[in-house]
Design an enzyme around this catalytic site. Structure first.
Site, PDB file in Angstrom:
ATOM      1  N   GLN A 106       0.996  -1.227  -0.184  1.00 29.34           N
ATOM      2  CA  GLN A 106      -0.281  -0.233   0.575  1.00 29.34           C
ATOM      3  C   GLN A 106       0.725   0.965  -0.068  1.00 29.34           C
ATOM      4  O   GLN A 106       0.267   2.552  -0.468  1.00 29.34           O
ATOM      5  CB  GLN A 106      -0.839  -0.303   1.299  1.00 29.34           C
ATOM      6  N   VAL A 108       3.873   4.450  -1.303  1.00 24.55           N
ATOM      7  CA  VAL A 108       4.134   4.960  -2.073  1.00 24.55           C
ATOM      8  C   VAL A 108       4.974   5.402  -2.488  1.00 24.55           C
ATOM      9  O   VAL A 108       5.588   5.715  -3.223  1.00 24.55           O
ATOM     10  CB  VAL A 108       3.085   6.109  -1.842  1.00 24.55           C
ATOM     11  N   HIS A 124      -1.490   1.746  -4.023  1.00 23.58           N
ATOM     12  CA  HIS A 124      -1.537   2.993  -3.622  1.00 23.58           C
ATOM     13  C   HIS A 124      -0.932   4.118  -4.677  1.00 23.58           C
ATOM     14  O   HIS A 124      -0.389   5.358  -4.825  1.00 23.58           O
ATOM     15  CB  HIS A 124      -1.589   3.416  -2.582  1.00 23.58           C
ATOM     16  N   CYS A 132      -0.681  15.782 -14.756  1.00 22.90           N
ATOM     17  CA  CYS A 132      -1.311  15.938 -14.977  1.00 22.90           C
ATOM     18  C   CYS A 132      -2.461  15.631 -14.648  1.00 22.90           C
ATOM     19  O   CYS A 132      -3.088  14.402 -14.412  1.00 22.90           O
ATOM     20  CB  CYS A 132      -1.089  16.509 -16.404  1.00 22.90           C
ATOM     21  N   CYS A 154       0.529  21.428 -16.132  1.00 24.19           N
ATOM     22  CA  CYS A 154       0.944  20.592 -17.729  1.00 24.19           C
ATOM     23  C   CYS A 154       1.349  21.408 -18.719  1.00 24.19           C
ATOM     24  O   CYS A 154       0.626  22.850 -19.007  1.00 24.19           O
ATOM     25  CB  CYS A 154      -0.476  20.271 -17.438  1.00 24.19           C
ATOM     26  N   CYS A 157      -2.048  21.015 -21.084  1.00 28.62           N
ATOM     27  CA  CYS A 157      -3.837  21.500 -20.680  1.00 28.62           C
ATOM     28  C   CYS A 157      -3.514  22.925 -19.757  1.00 28.62           C
ATOM     29  O   CYS A 157      -4.420  22.904 -19.316  1.00 28.62           O
ATOM     30  CB  CYS A 157      -4.291  20.391 -20.588  1.00 28.62           C
ATOM     31  N   GLY A 194       2.355  -4.641   9.057  1.00 27.18           N
ATOM     32  CA  GLY A 194       2.581  -2.833   9.412  1.00 27.18           C
ATOM     33  C   GLY A 194       1.550  -2.233   8.464  1.00 27.18           C
ATOM     34  O   GLY A 194       1.222  -1.415   8.211  1.00 27.18           O
ATOM     35  N   THR A 195       0.066  -3.058   8.794  1.00 24.50           N
ATOM     36  CA  THR A 195      -0.769  -1.933   7.702  1.00 24.50           C
ATOM     37  C   THR A 195      -1.602  -2.354   9.214  1.00 24.50           C
ATOM     38  O   THR A 195      -2.258  -3.253   9.989  1.00 24.50           O
ATOM     39  CB  THR A 195      -1.584  -2.462   6.522  1.00 24.50           C
TER      40      THR A 195
HETATM   41  N1  APR Z   1       6.888  -2.914  12.620  1.00 22.96           N
HETATM   42  C1  APR Z   1       5.974  -3.198  11.700  1.00 22.96           C
HETATM   43  N2  APR Z   1       4.471  -2.706  12.159  1.00 22.96           N
HETATM   44  C2  APR Z   1       4.265  -1.091  12.466  1.00 22.96           C
HETATM   45  C3  APR Z   1       5.468  -0.915  12.728  1.00 22.96           C
HETATM   46  C4  APR Z   1       6.500  -1.402  12.556  1.00 22.96           C
HETATM   47  N3  APR Z   1       8.070  -1.020  12.627  1.00 22.96           N
HETATM   48  N4  APR Z   1       5.050   0.780  13.409  1.00 22.96           N
HETATM   49  C5  APR Z   1       4.525   1.004  13.391  1.00 22.96           C
HETATM   50  N5  APR Z   1       3.218  -0.313  12.441  1.00 22.96           N
HETATM   51  C6  APR Z   1       2.090  -0.232  12.120  1.00 22.96           C
HETATM   52  C7  APR Z   1       0.767   0.531  13.313  1.00 22.96           C
HETATM   53  O1  APR Z   1       0.957  -0.207  14.269  1.00 22.96           O
HETATM   54  C8  APR Z   1      -0.145   0.268  11.926  1.00 22.96           C
HETATM   55  O2  APR Z   1      -1.199  -0.992  12.317  1.00 22.96           O
HETATM   56  O3  APR Z   1       1.610  -0.228  10.596  1.00 22.96           O
HETATM   57  C9  APR Z   1       0.514   0.725  10.919  1.00 22.96           C
HETATM   58  C10 APR Z   1      -0.048   1.554   9.612  1.00 22.96           C
HETATM   59  O4  APR Z   1      -0.527   1.681   9.861  1.00 22.96           O
HETATM   60  P1  APR Z   1      -1.396   2.720   8.749  1.00 22.96           P
HETATM   61  O5  APR Z   1      -0.923   4.406   9.464  1.00 22.96           O
HETATM   62  O6  APR Z   1      -2.758   3.166   8.846  1.00 22.96           O
HETATM   63  O7  APR Z   1      -1.078   3.220   7.547  1.00 22.96           O
HETATM   64  P2  APR Z   1      -1.386   2.055   6.208  1.00 22.96           P
HETATM   65  O8  APR Z   1      -1.940   0.790   6.845  1.00 22.96           O
HETATM   66  O9  APR Z   1      -0.588   1.661   5.638  1.00 22.96           O
HETATM   67  O10 APR Z   1      -2.321   2.638   5.358  1.00 22.96           O
HETATM   68  C11 APR Z   1      -3.028   2.447   4.553  1.00 22.96           C
HETATM   69  O11 APR Z   1      -4.760   4.440   4.054  1.00 22.96           O
HETATM   70  O12 APR Z   1      -3.921   6.519   4.629  1.00 22.96           O
HETATM   71  C12 APR Z   1      -4.265   5.649   3.729  1.00 22.96           C
HETATM   72  O13 APR Z   1      -3.278   5.743   1.270  1.00 22.96           O
HETATM   73  C13 APR Z   1      -3.046   5.380   2.768  1.00 22.96           C
HETATM   74  O14 APR Z   1      -1.634   3.346   2.144  1.00 22.96           O
HETATM   75  C14 APR Z   1      -2.342   4.076   3.148  1.00 22.96           C
HETATM   76  C15 APR Z   1      -3.605   3.087   3.295  1.00 22.96           C
END
Ligand code: APR
Length: 259
Positions: A106, A108, A124, A132, A154, A157, A194-195
């Site tokens: 996810q 960028v 993402h 543009c 751009c 355009c 990490g999400t």
């Molecule tokens: N190792 C693993 N996980 C970690 C660490 C680490 N060192 N530090 C923080 N985290 C975890 C947090 O506990 C959290 O659950 O990473 C996660 C980050 O969550 P978000 O900030 O919500 O990021 P993400 O899940 O990637 O967001 C998804 O939302 O804002 C939009 O498009 C954006 O791609 C992004 C999407």
């Protein structure tokens, strides 16, 4: 490393080493140890009083293109100064150990690629690419653009240039999403790192994998919206758990080969 975590890593390594098809799905947490802010941790410094959901949107860009541009130039500079952390390096090693690996992110930033992963599906988009906002023509960032108070225009355009990332309310790149969907349906092991698991459709992927019988492993120091789906949870930062996990997968694979 505490005993509980050590046991979970051994279990996870066994599952990963025996998988014929493996998906790794990463979020901002995998880049946190490279110094790149996650989305849902409080934004640090001068951006702490802005809501990323506001800035990362067509409405936010229309309301104040300069503010949005400066936010992305700030984030891009952070990405360019950052280096892959041990978690990124471990995932590049894992791709070399298990060629069937599909890496879906996810994020960028380009830290997975800079760590050495060859096949990365960006759901993402890419903060280092631009086009543009009107006619979609690709744009090559110029050195002066970094400090510009407003987005470049751009040449074709005259509409504003924007980063090639998916903003809230926009559709995800179709080809990447279809490939990710198929990989989630077909994999035996789905490793999510990490999400927070709160942004769809990306957050659907671990649920699809689970529904198709995959083993789901989560690496996150905190509980996330996906923790209930996980069969094994490594409650630790990616930079700590991933090198340990991939080292154990390597030794399992060597053992299997000599058995
Ligand atoms: N190792 C693993 N996980 C970690 C660490 C680490 N060192 N530090 C923080 N985290 C975890 C947090 O506990 C959290 O659950 O990473 C996660 C980050 O969550 P978000 O900030 O919500 O990021 P993400 O899940 O990637 O967001 C998804 O939302 O804002 C939009 O498009 C954006 O791609 C992004 C999407």
């Amino acid at each position: 490393m505490n005993g509980e975590l050590g046991k979970s890593i051994a279990l996870a390594a066994e599952v990963v080493a025996s998988a014929c098809s493996l998906v790794v799905f990463t979020g901002a947490g995998v880049s946190a140890e490279s110094g790149i802010d996650t989305f849902r941790d409080a934004q640090t410094g001068l951006w702490s009083h802005f809501d990323p959901q506001q800035l990362a949107s067509q409405a936010g860009f229309a309301a104040d293109p300069g503010l949005v541009w400066r936010w992305y130039m700030h984030r891009l500079a952070r990405v360019e100064q950052a280096t892959p952390n041990p978690g990124h390096q471990a995932l590049a090693d894992l791709e070399r150990l298990t060629p069937s690996l599909t890496l879906i992110t996810q994020n960028v930033d380009d830290l997975h690629e800079r760590a050495g992963n060859q096949r990365v599906l960006h759901l993402h988009g890419h903060i280092g690419r631009f086009h543009c906002n009107g006619c979609q023509t690709p744009y090559a960032l110029q050195p002066d653009d970094y400090a510009s108070p407003t987005p470049p225009q751009c040449m074709l355009c005259l509409d504003y240039v924007r980063p090639s990332v998916v903003w809230f309310g926009e559709i995800l790149p179709e080809q990447a999403l279809n490939q990710a969907w198929r990989a989630a349906e077909q994999c035996e092991v789905f490793l999510v790192i990490g999400t927070s698991g709160v942004v769809y459709p990306a957050a659907q992927l671990p649920l699809i994998a689970k529904r198709h019988g995959a083993h789901v492993i989560e690496i996150n120091p905190e509980i996330s919206a996906l923790s209930d789906v996980a069969d094994v949870t490594l409650r630790a930062p990616g930079g700590e758990a991933l090198p340990r996990l991939v080292a154990e997968v390597g030794s399992q694979l060597r053992k299997d080969r000599t058995a």
